[in-house]
Scaffold this motif. Sequence first.
Motif, PDB file in Angstrom:
ATOM      1  N   UNK A 103       0.846  -1.200   0.000  1.00 16.44           N
ATOM      2  CA  UNK A 103       0.000   0.000   0.000  1.00 16.44           C
ATOM      3  C   UNK A 103       0.878   1.245   0.000  1.00 16.44           C
ATOM      4  N   UNK A 104       0.639   2.153  -0.951  1.00 20.06           N
ATOM      5  CA  UNK A 104       1.311   3.461  -0.923  1.00 20.06           C
ATOM      6  C   UNK A 104       0.611   4.287   0.148  1.00 20.06           C
ATOM      7  N   UNK A 105       1.378   4.698   1.166  1.00 19.35           N
ATOM      8  CA  UNK A 105       0.790   5.450   2.287  1.00 19.35           C
ATOM      9  C   UNK A 105       1.485   6.792   2.440  1.00 19.35           C
ATOM     10  N   UNK A 106       0.699   7.848   2.482  1.00 19.70           N
ATOM     11  CA  UNK A 106       1.290   9.176   2.674  1.00 19.70           C
ATOM     12  C   UNK A 106       1.487   9.442   4.165  1.00 19.70           C
ATOM     13  N   UNK A 107       2.498  10.250   4.483  1.00 20.25           N
ATOM     14  CA  UNK A 107       2.740  10.620   5.883  1.00 20.25           C
ATOM     15  C   UNK A 107       1.525  11.382   6.414  1.00 20.25           C
ATOM     16  N   UNK A 108       1.030  12.316   5.610  1.00 23.42           N
ATOM     17  CA  UNK A 108      -0.149  13.091   6.012  1.00 23.42           C
ATOM     18  C   UNK A 108      -1.385  12.488   5.361  1.00 23.42           C
ATOM     19  N   UNK A 109      -2.339  12.031   6.174  1.00 23.88           N
ATOM     20  CA  UNK A 109      -3.539  11.430   5.573  1.00 23.88           C
ATOM     21  C   UNK A 109      -4.380  12.471   4.837  1.00 23.88           C
ATOM     22  N   UNK A 110      -5.184  12.002   3.898  1.00 20.64           N
ATOM     23  CA  UNK A 110      -6.082  12.900   3.166  1.00 20.64           C
ATOM     24  C   UNK A 110      -7.394  13.082   3.924  1.00 20.64           C
ATOM     25  N   UNK A 111      -8.063  14.187   3.614  1.00 22.95           N
ATOM     26  CA  UNK A 111      -9.331  14.491   4.260  1.00 22.95           C
ATOM     27  C   UNK A 111     -10.437  13.544   3.767  1.00 22.95           C
ATOM     28  N   UNK A 112     -11.400  13.278   4.635  1.00 24.13           N
ATOM     29  CA  UNK A 112     -12.532  12.429   4.254  1.00 24.13           C
ATOM     30  C   UNK A 112     -13.582  13.212   3.468  1.00 24.13           C
ATOM     31  N   UNK A 113     -13.470  14.530   3.479  1.00 29.14           N
ATOM     32  CA  UNK A 113     -14.450  15.380   2.817  1.00 29.14           C
ATOM     33  C   UNK A 113     -14.132  15.463   1.320  1.00 29.14           C
ATOM     34  N   UNK A 114     -15.084  15.055   0.472  1.00 31.24           N
ATOM     35  CA  UNK A 114     -14.781  14.956  -0.961  1.00 31.24           C
ATOM     36  C   UNK A 114     -14.385  16.293  -1.573  1.00 31.24           C
ATOM     37  N   UNK A 115     -15.164  17.343  -1.245  1.00 30.68           N
ATOM     38  CA  UNK A 115     -14.861  18.643  -1.865  1.00 30.68           C
ATOM     39  C   UNK A 115     -13.479  19.144  -1.488  1.00 30.68           C
ATOM     40  N   UNK A 116     -13.161  18.989  -0.187  1.00 34.28           N
ATOM     41  CA  UNK A 116     -11.821  19.405   0.261  1.00 34.28           C
ATOM     42  C   UNK A 116     -10.757  18.587  -0.455  1.00 34.28           C
ATOM     43  N   UNK A 117     -11.024  17.286  -0.564  1.00 42.05           N
ATOM     44  CA  UNK A 117     -10.042  16.402  -1.198  1.00 42.05           C
ATOM     45  C   UNK A 117      -9.834  16.787  -2.658  1.00 42.05           C
ATOM     46  N   UNK A 118     -10.941  17.108  -3.315  1.00 45.21           N
ATOM     47  CA  UNK A 118     -10.839  17.522  -4.723  1.00 45.21           C
ATOM     48  C   UNK A 118      -9.939  18.754  -4.854  1.00 45.21           C
ATOM     49  N   UNK A 119     -10.121  19.732  -3.922  1.00 46.09           N
ATOM     50  CA  UNK A 119      -9.286  20.943  -3.972  1.00 46.09           C
ATOM     51  C   UNK A 119      -7.827  20.625  -3.668  1.00 46.09           C
ATOM     52  N   UNK A 120      -7.634  19.774  -2.642  1.00 43.00           N
ATOM     53  CA  UNK A 120      -6.259  19.392  -2.284  1.00 43.00           C
ATOM     54  C   UNK A 120      -5.590  18.752  -3.499  1.00 43.00           C
TER      55      UNK A 120
END
Length: 365
Positions: A103-120
């Motif tokens: 599994x590719x795992x980032x040090x900083x997890x991504x947000x669960x909120x879709x809109x925020x994730x889309x912007x990120x």
Amino acid sequence: MKKTQLLALFLLISVCISACGQSQKTIRHVSEEVTTTETETVIEQKEDNRILIVYFSRYGNTDYPEDVDATTSASIIEDSGTFGTTEYVARIIQDKTGGDLHLIETVTPYTADFEELRDVNHNEMAENFLPELKESDLDISEYDTVFIGFPIWATDVPQPVLSFLNQYDLSGKTVIPFCTHDGYGAGSSYASVQEASHADSVRDGIAIEAKDVPGAADLIQEWLSRIQVITENPDETSAEGVKNEILPIQIVVGDEIMEGVLYDSPLADEFREKLPISVSMVGYGGREYYGGIDFTPENAEGGQLHFENGDITYCSTNNSMAIFYAQTDRPNLTMEVIPIGKVISDLAVFDTFSGNEEITFRVAE
Ligand SMILES: Cc1cc2nc3c(=O)[nH]c(=O)nc-3n(C[C@H](O)[C@H](O)[C@H](O)COP(=O)(O)O)c2cc1C
């Protein structure tokens, strides 16, 4: 809510995509970006072909609330455990090939909120930002073949996949991409993998729509067989004990005789039984010949909105067969096709055909 937001995103994408209307029997296509993959290289059937299945999934990289489940997130599959959509595909590939999972795992997890994730994601893409990955003891030198799996984000790979490809040396290896998506196909992701991986050979990938993932085991098996990762030797069996045999065929157009194969699948078997089959085919878009057939196969399950050069396909929407011979700037289809075989001769000959040809498929002499 998330589905509505996804829909809005895809609608936005779709207005940027050019579609072209045609007559009733025509397979319509939308274009995004050209995908370039090698189709001819064959992975040797050697015992020491050590396989790694690397994947990125939202699940495993997201701080989901504790009560998240498959009904509240489109990105999670519950089936004797909880899995990300791409993870689920990765596990099927593992089951069939016996490879190792990573599994590719980032040090900083991504947000669960879709809109925020889309912007990120948009920001990460715009800045060509490569998120830092968690340390791991993965030794890439132990592997010959590396599958790279990911969800499609904004018609491309998520940036952590590029972090991985930037960090690990895949030169001299065979790389095979696979992805899951919500209906818009692989986009430009395979080209991105090809560019970033510096691999010796990037093989034809598979793109599976998220809703089809839970029932995709047969489709994945057929793909692995087609790209010759699992054996086609009738004496050997895959992890599930399924034998994979292909039938050599010839594709005859006037004086031209091309070599090809029909796969071993319930759908392809229906075509085998009808051989020889002659179809009046018309050329479309400098990339395919297609034409209606006079029987209706019963096993037309699954399908995909992309093709590889040489694919012989069936489309249940207009009950037609097609031969795809060239990638153009319109790599994505709007009607699903199911590969049933492949032309393995030089495909350049298709450029010499008239645009209207009687094409016969017969058992190889
Ligand atoms: C930020 C973001 C962007 C997405 N962009 C696309 C897209 O361009 N095309 C598409 O078909 N699906 C898109 N999707 C949907 C995912 O590719 C799809 O749900 C995938 O199967 C999720 O896999 P996972 O559960 O392994 O993360 C997007 C999802 C997210 C979160």
